[in-house]
Enzyme design. Structure first.
Site, PDB file in Angstrom:
ATOM      1  N   CYS A   1       0.847  -1.189   0.000  1.00 26.06           N
ATOM      2  CA  CYS A   1       0.000   0.000   0.000  1.00 26.06           C
ATOM      3  C   CYS A   1       0.881   1.238   0.000  1.00 26.06           C
ATOM      4  CB  CYS A   1      -0.898   0.009   1.234  1.00 26.06           C
ATOM      5  SG  CYS A   1      -2.126   1.301   1.146  1.00 26.06           S
ATOM      6  N   ILE A   2       0.591   2.186  -0.880  1.00 25.73           N
ATOM      7  CA  ILE A   2       1.408   3.405  -0.926  1.00 25.73           C
ATOM      8  C   ILE A   2       0.570   4.647  -0.637  1.00 25.73           C
ATOM      9  CG2 ILE A   2       3.277   2.522  -2.379  1.00 25.73           C
ATOM     10  CD1 ILE A   2       1.777   3.631  -4.817  1.00 25.73           C
TER      11      ILE A   2
END
Length: 328
Positions: free
Chosen positions: A176-177
């Site tokens: 997840c960014i």
């Protein structure tokens, strides 16, 4: 502003006197809704983590699972299939218009999944509140998990709307960014966010994201989680969906985020990335190892059941565990 935030690697739990002769006496089971499960752990409802085969395996062996929502047209046959085998049906829905119709269709066909997870990146929203109410109106018997959230206000609002459990974690996952792309989230302080949310909760909380070791499961339980959702530790097994590739004589499997371009097929609102994780062998072996490690955690907590972990003392030690030890 919140003071004293911490994450998993900043905390060590403190042992209490052991009361068992063997860790095998320790019971890792947990109840969520009307069902009891072997572990307080659920593989992430992501396309590279779970598919029909794995869901069936988990359900048959008394593990909790949540099917992903990236092939929405398959959900009805999936529910029928699981329930015809006497297994629980646990699905995910989004909040777009056609999902409302889908819920009504389930009600019309008298198909009631045991668990429905409303699963969007920013779950503290009217969209989620409306969907909770819609499901509760049409499928009152389904246990509704709503998320994802990262604040006590959000937990209370979703519970008040009718959610039976809330899922806590905004962007702490390995693929997840969100934190990088948006500046928001619980990445880097997920465990403190969990504790903050759990104090406000009156219903179960599922901690979602940021788990890097089996010990992190025990830490999640200590700070209020009933169930812990895990992606990367479950990625890369023989059974895992996703392609296997070979690099320098080593096997790897792909693992990507639910909001990545690989998932969406387009580069729009991308908040996920793809990585290759080392091939890990069989899922069964990992689940057994998790159970054994958690049994050890319970014995260190001085009890025989998971609840013993909830009352142990802890210390905040910045990055203690990693003094040169590579654990993953």
């Amino acid at each position: 502003m919140m003071e004293n935030v911490f994450d998993y690697e900043d905390i060590q739990l403190i042992p209490a006197k052991c009361i068992v002769n063997s860790r095998s006496e320790c019971d890792t089971t947990v109840t969520l809704g009307k069902h009891k499960f072997k572990l307080p752990v659920v593989p992430a409802n992501m396309q590279t983590i779970i598919d029909e085969r794995i869901a069936t395996y988990l359900a048959e062996n008394n593990y909790f699972y949540i099917m992903h929502r990236f092939q929405p047209e398959k959900r009805i046959s999936f529910i029928r299939d699981m329930q015809s085998r006497g297994l629980i049906a646990s699905i995910s829905v989004g909040v777009k218009e056609d999902e409302y119709e889908f819920v009504q269709q389930l009600a019309a066909e008298q198909l009631t999944p045991e668990y429905i997870t409303i699963d969007i990146a920013h779950g503290h929203s009217n969209a989620v509140i409306n969907m909770i109410q819609h499901i509760k109106k049409h499928l009152p018997e389904s246990f509704v998990i709503a998320g994802n959230v990262g604040t006590p206000e959000a937990v209370r609002e979703l519970e008040n709307a009718g959610a039976d459990a809330t899922k806590v974690g905004i962007g702490p996952g390995k693929v997840c960014i969100t934190k990088i792309k948006t500046g928001f989230g619980t990445g880097g302080w997920q465990l403190a966010a969990l504790r903050w949310c759990a104090k406000a909760a009156s219903k179960p909380i599922i901690a979602d994201g940021g788990i890097r070791t089996h010990g992190d499961v025990a830490k999640s339980i200590r700070f209020g989680a009933t169930m812990v959702m895990i992606g990367s530790l479950f990625a890369g097994h023989e059974e895992s969906p996703g392609e296997t590739i070979e690099r320098d004589g080593k096997l790897y499997k792909e693992y990507f985020g639910s909001a990545s371009e690989f998932q969406k097929g387009e580069k729009k609102n991308v908040e996920g990335k793809k990585m290759f994780v080392e091939h890990k062998g069989s899922l069964e072996d990992t689940l057994i190892e998790m159970e054994q490690d958690l049994q050890s955690s319970i014995s260190y907590a001085g009890g025989t059941k998971l609840d013993a972990i909830r009352t142990v003392d802890y210390v905040v030690v910045k990055n203690s565990i990693f003094n040169g030890d590579k654990v993953y």
